[in-house]
Design an enzyme around this catalytic site. Structure first.
Site, PDB file in Angstrom:
ATOM      1  CG  ASP A  12       7.954  71.259 -25.193  1.00  0.00           C
ATOM      2  OD1 ASP A  12       9.175  70.993 -25.147  1.00  0.00           O
ATOM      3  OD2 ASP A  12       7.431  72.089 -24.422  1.00  0.00           O
ATOM      4  CB  SER A  13       9.201  68.491 -21.822  1.00  0.00           C
ATOM      5  OG  SER A  13       9.423  69.887 -21.879  1.00  0.00           O
ATOM      6  CE1 TYR A  44       9.666  64.817 -20.971  1.00  0.00           C
ATOM      7  CE2 TYR A  44      10.589  64.997 -23.173  1.00  0.00           C
ATOM      8  CZ  TYR A  44       9.619  64.514 -22.330  1.00  0.00           C
ATOM      9  OH  TYR A  44       8.609  63.723 -22.840  1.00  0.00           O
ATOM     10  N   GLY A  45      14.398  68.960 -18.777  1.00  0.00           N
ATOM     11  CA  GLY A  45      15.682  69.671 -18.713  1.00  0.00           C
ATOM     12  C   GLY A  45      16.634  69.237 -17.622  1.00  0.00           C
ATOM     13  CG  ASN A  76      15.692  74.141 -27.470  1.00  0.00           C
ATOM     14  OD1 ASN A  76      16.521  74.627 -28.204  1.00  0.00           O
ATOM     15  ND2 ASN A  76      14.453  74.582 -27.431  1.00  0.00           N
ATOM     16  CB  THR A  77      15.759  68.897 -23.108  1.00  0.00           C
ATOM     17  OG1 THR A  77      15.795  70.186 -22.473  1.00  0.00           O
ATOM     18  CG2 THR A  77      16.516  67.900 -22.276  1.00  0.00           C
ATOM     19  CD  GLU A 154       6.120  75.628 -17.114  1.00  0.00           C
ATOM     20  OE1 GLU A 154       5.756  75.205 -16.005  1.00  0.00           O
ATOM     21  OE2 GLU A 154       6.342  74.914 -18.098  1.00  0.00           O
ATOM     22  CB  CYS A 185      15.071  76.736 -23.334  1.00  0.00           C
ATOM     23  SG  CYS A 185      13.806  76.088 -22.233  1.00  0.00           S
ATOM     24  CB  THR A 186      10.141  75.318 -25.380  1.00  0.00           C
ATOM     25  OG1 THR A 186      10.394  74.798 -24.078  1.00  0.00           O
ATOM     26  CG2 THR A 186      10.268  74.230 -26.415  1.00  0.00           C
ATOM     27  CG  HIS A 187       9.569  77.315 -20.950  1.00  0.00           C
ATOM     28  ND1 HIS A 187       9.607  76.093 -21.593  1.00  0.00           N
ATOM     29  CD2 HIS A 187       8.616  77.218 -19.997  1.00  0.00           C
ATOM     30  CE1 HIS A 187       8.711  75.288 -21.035  1.00  0.00           C
ATOM     31  NE2 HIS A 187       8.104  75.942 -20.060  1.00  0.00           N
TER      32      HIS A 187
HETATM   33  N1  DGL Z   1      11.000  72.049 -23.327  1.00  0.00           N
HETATM   34  C1  DGL Z   1      12.237  72.113 -22.592  1.00  0.00           C
HETATM   35  C2  DGL Z   1      13.352  72.570 -23.546  1.00  0.00           C
HETATM   36  O1  DGL Z   1      13.119  73.218 -24.534  1.00  0.00           O
HETATM   37  C3  DGL Z   1      12.132  73.047 -21.397  1.00  0.00           C
HETATM   38  C4  DGL Z   1      11.224  72.538 -20.293  1.00  0.00           C
HETATM   39  C5  DGL Z   1      11.732  71.246 -19.676  1.00  0.00           C
HETATM   40  O2  DGL Z   1      12.787  71.263 -18.987  1.00  0.00           O
HETATM   41  O3  DGL Z   1      11.105  70.221 -19.895  1.00  0.00           O
HETATM   42  O4  DGL Z   1      14.485  72.272 -23.289  1.00  0.00           O
END
Ligand code: DGL
Length: 265
Positions: A12-13, A44-45, A76-77, A154, A185-187
């Site tokens: 993941d990012s 990454y988003g 997800n990104t 976060e 999105c992961t969060h």
């Molecule tokens: N992990 C990213 C996602 O699921 C969210 C956090 C980011 O923007 O890096 O899209």
């Protein structure tokens, strides 16, 4: 040659992908897992497709050095912008989070009106919208980027005025229009209760849960389920010392983990 005792690689990012690890642990408790969070280059988003492809490729190369038997792209990104590329260049099975969530949403939506929320890059890529309509062109998709949900999660802010105001700001254009929402999105699973309270009665698709089922299917299809009874190894790697790692691990994984190792990719 990889076999069942090789680990599953998850990247993941950052640490949000621990929500995916958590679901995988629930249904595949005997698996060894290597988790990689690119905390130095998060988020990454808001990044370009080229940057995300480059970072994601480096992340997979790192996981391959750890001899993973498959790669789960928890982000997800990355799944939206880099998955096709990763699948075309690596021989190891690579699983993203988009299709798993889409299939579930299409299955449960009776009204054929689905909302998807994610980062700016995920929503801007149109990946969810295209995949939903590839399964059913009659479905109306409402897509909305919700960038402030990531810092809220976060910070461990899951309720209260700031959260409900932010939820309302992003989701008021969707409220009353859909029967299903994909948390793209992961969060976002961290904010599920606040979102559910605002979008009363809407079915929430948690991609993390869905991808865990798919991980199991891929391992079964490739005869890669871990059949050993040793206590499973969990290794955590990050590209920058995340502030308050232990707090974040508690938020996303709901348990303590060993301190991660900081690496360069
Ligand atoms: N992990 C990213 C996602 O699921 C969210 C956090 C980011 O923007 O890096 O899209």
């Amino acid at each position: 040659m990889r076999n069942g005792s090789n680990p599953i690689g998850i990247f993941d990012s950052g640490l949000g992908g621990l929500t995916v690890l958590r679901e995988i642990e629930k249904i595949l408790p005997q698996e060894n897992i290597v988790y990689f969070g690119d905390t130095a280059r998060l988020p990454y988003g808001s990044k370009s497709k080229n940057a995300i492809i480059k970072f994601s490729t480096q992340n997979v190369l790192f996981l391959l050095k750890k001899k993973v038997k498959m790669v789960v792209v928890a982000c997800n990104t990355s799944s939206s912008l880099a998955l096709d590329y990763l699948k075309s260049v690596f021989r190891v099975p690579v699983l993203g989070v988009i299709d798993a969530g889409v299939q579930k949403a299409v299955m449960v939506s009776g009204s054929k009106k689905i909302a998807v929320i994610g980062t700016k890059s995920t929503i801007g890529s149109g990946s969810y919208q295209r995949r939903i309509n590839a399964l059913d062109r009659d479905i109306k998709v409402y897509a909305k980027a919700c960038p402030l949900f990531v810092p809220l999660a976060e910070e461990g802010l899951t309720k209260g005025e700031i959260v409900s105001n932010t939820v309302r700001m992003y989701l008021k254009s969707i409220r009353g229009k859909v029967d299903t929402l994909i948390l793209g999105c992961t969060h976002y699973p961290i904010l599920k209760n606040a979102i559910a309270a605002y979008l009363k009665g809407v079915y929430m698709v948690d991609s993390a849960k869905e991808v865990a089922f798919k991980t199991k299917v891929i391992l079964e299809e490739n005869s890669l389920i871990n059949k050993t009874y040793a206590v499973p190894r969990k290794e955590f790697y990050v590209t920058d010392e995340p502030k308050e790692f232990m707090k974040m691990a508690r938020i996303f994984l709901k348990r303590q983990v060993n301190k991660p190792r900081v690496v360069n990719v």
